[in-house]
Write an enzyme that holds these catalytic residues in place. Sequence first.
Site, PDB file in Angstrom:
ATOM      1  N   GLU A  23     -72.872  25.880  15.844  1.00 11.06           N
ATOM      2  CA  GLU A  23     -71.493  25.969  16.340  1.00 11.06           C
ATOM      3  C   GLU A  23     -70.671  24.772  15.873  1.00 11.06           C
ATOM      4  O   GLU A  23     -70.041  24.066  16.681  1.00 11.06           O
ATOM      5  CB  GLU A  23     -71.473  26.116  17.872  1.00 11.06           C
ATOM      6  CG  GLU A  23     -72.137  27.405  18.319  1.00 11.06           C
ATOM      7  CD  GLU A  23     -71.836  27.834  19.769  1.00 11.06           C
ATOM      8  OE1 GLU A  23     -71.273  27.040  20.525  1.00 11.06           O
ATOM      9  OE2 GLU A  23     -72.179  28.977  20.106  1.00 11.06           O
ATOM     10  N   GLU A  65     -77.490  33.893  18.856  1.00  2.00           N
ATOM     11  CA  GLU A  65     -77.206  33.736  20.284  1.00  2.00           C
ATOM     12  C   GLU A  65     -76.496  34.996  20.759  1.00  2.00           C
ATOM     13  O   GLU A  65     -75.379  35.290  20.310  1.00  2.00           O
ATOM     14  CB  GLU A  65     -76.358  32.499  20.560  1.00  2.00           C
ATOM     15  CG  GLU A  65     -77.141  31.210  20.353  1.00  2.00           C
ATOM     16  CD  GLU A  65     -76.418  29.954  20.808  1.00  2.00           C
ATOM     17  OE1 GLU A  65     -75.614  30.027  21.760  1.00  2.00           O
ATOM     18  OE2 GLU A  65     -76.667  28.899  20.185  1.00  2.00           O
TER      19      GLU A  65
HETATM   20  O1  AHR Z   1     -76.732  29.114  24.996  1.00  2.00           O
HETATM   21  C1  AHR Z   1     -75.878  28.179  25.576  1.00  2.00           C
HETATM   22  C2  AHR Z   1     -74.906  27.581  24.584  1.00  2.00           C
HETATM   23  O2  AHR Z   1     -74.029  28.558  24.129  1.00  2.00           O
HETATM   24  C3  AHR Z   1     -75.478  26.999  23.321  1.00  2.00           C
HETATM   25  O3  AHR Z   1     -75.944  25.714  23.477  1.00  2.00           O
HETATM   26  C4  AHR Z   1     -74.326  27.033  22.385  1.00  2.00           C
HETATM   27  O4  AHR Z   1     -74.718  27.144  21.040  1.00  2.00           O
HETATM   28  C5  AHR Z   1     -73.489  28.189  22.868  1.00  2.00           C
HETATM   29  O5  AHR Z   1     -72.173  27.847  23.023  1.00  2.00           O
END
Ligand code: AHR
Length: 512
Positions: free
Chosen positions: A173, A314
Amino acid sequence: MAKYYINAANRKNRINKEVYGHFSEHLGRCIYEGLYVGENSEIPNVNGMRSDVVEALKEIQVPVLRWPGGCFADEYHWKDGIGPKEKRKKMINTHWGGVVEDNSFGTHEFMELCRQIGCETYINGNVGSGTVQEMSEWVEYMTFKGVSPMADLRAKNGHEEPWKVDFFGVGNENWGCGGNMTPEFYANEYRRYQTYVRQYDGATTYENGFDTQGAIRKIACGPNVDDTEWTEGVMKTLFRHCPDHFHGNADGLSLHYYTHVGTFEDKGSATDFDENVWYRTLANTLYMEKLIRMHGAIMDQYDPEKKLGLIVDEWGTWFDVEPGTNPGFLYQQNTMRDALVACINLNIFNKHSDRVKMACIAQMVNVLQSVILTEGPKMVKTPTWHVFNLFKDHQGAELVDSCIETECIGTEEEHMVPNLTESASVDADGKLTITIGNLSVSDSYPVETFITGFAGKKACAQILTNEMHAMNTFDNPENVKTADFAVDLNPEDGTLRFEIPACSVVRITVEE
Ligand code: AHR
């Protein structure tokens, strides 16, 4: 009667096993308590890893695990997590609850966890606050076999042999918590950092692409949700000023998309919701397909052969934390709603597995949409765990052509959803696996399936079904579980009939 067509003769592409991957971050009770309790714990463990959790993860055949973050990755300095535990540096986990991180779980422990689970390793490096040298030395430490400062240090710390790093994420990110970069700036940084992620075992990186065997496959940070400007900027920069074979040396581009309902401040309860919120959650989940098409179309312009994977590393639901728990720990319960979210996403990933080459649910244990929850020595398998268990036969199988008639259902005009979701694959043993979900909270549907290109002789099925709020708790861990399900196969004409109950996920296995 919903008509469902499967043409098993039309084999499309392999569904990479990595599509069923998981994510574990130093966040709340995911690593500590959830996966790792330490060698001296009274909770049964092997080298500090919880035996009950490892067993449950092996059962769903976890193919790959991403670590150490997440936002944590861009603040993680790997050298703090090696050597004698009593000497390891302590730090504050600024992202997640401001708690003390004692670094007792580091590189050696992660590799040991993956060894016990039997899964591939996906390490996420630090671009936001780390140096090229630090990243380069981490890769040398983990993978170099021979005489070198880092290989010697690894041996001194008790591991003579190098490990295999299957995937390496260059930052996380980086449009946000990983350094607030612009796409072009990040992509240039990517090109520089990845140069020093060496392939010490001699694997070539020139033929790059997700399916390159033997190499460390490198994942560039991709977009958040629908940020096509990021995708375009990164792809353009990766492919700029490169000989044809170079491709900026990336094998994948990540995509992060969580299913939210409500607002950032009020995400809504994980367990207390009405039918409107049920359908809103599922409608927002279905947006995943649009995102894959959207970013995939940009990737196609640069990489028409689809060598680069879109890596959805994610995904999952993100609700309010359970009342009374640390807001920075992101601990939430898991209901049949999460089961349907998992079913929808996994069917979408299967259908788009020509481009989606890996995906990791967030997160494995005790954080967001977990497959496992723990409390002291107790453990429960969530409804999401059961969905992964039902879908596991798709891993490594070939996607086949399939299509189902659906109707639009829901309670709010702007959040209508199709009533059914499905995908089908044939594995190396010739077994046809069909996974189908019913998104309705109230209605069952008769389904008539027409299977061609496959001489099915016997069929069996399992179902996960319950009312929409149903969950597994530490007092009632078996409330939601799979059961056998009756389907009627006619081997003469290849038809398969069944009635799918409301709010359910079904796996049907057909054999010749
Ligand atoms: O999964 C929680 C968080 O969500 C992670 O650390 C990040 O990459 C995303 O914003």
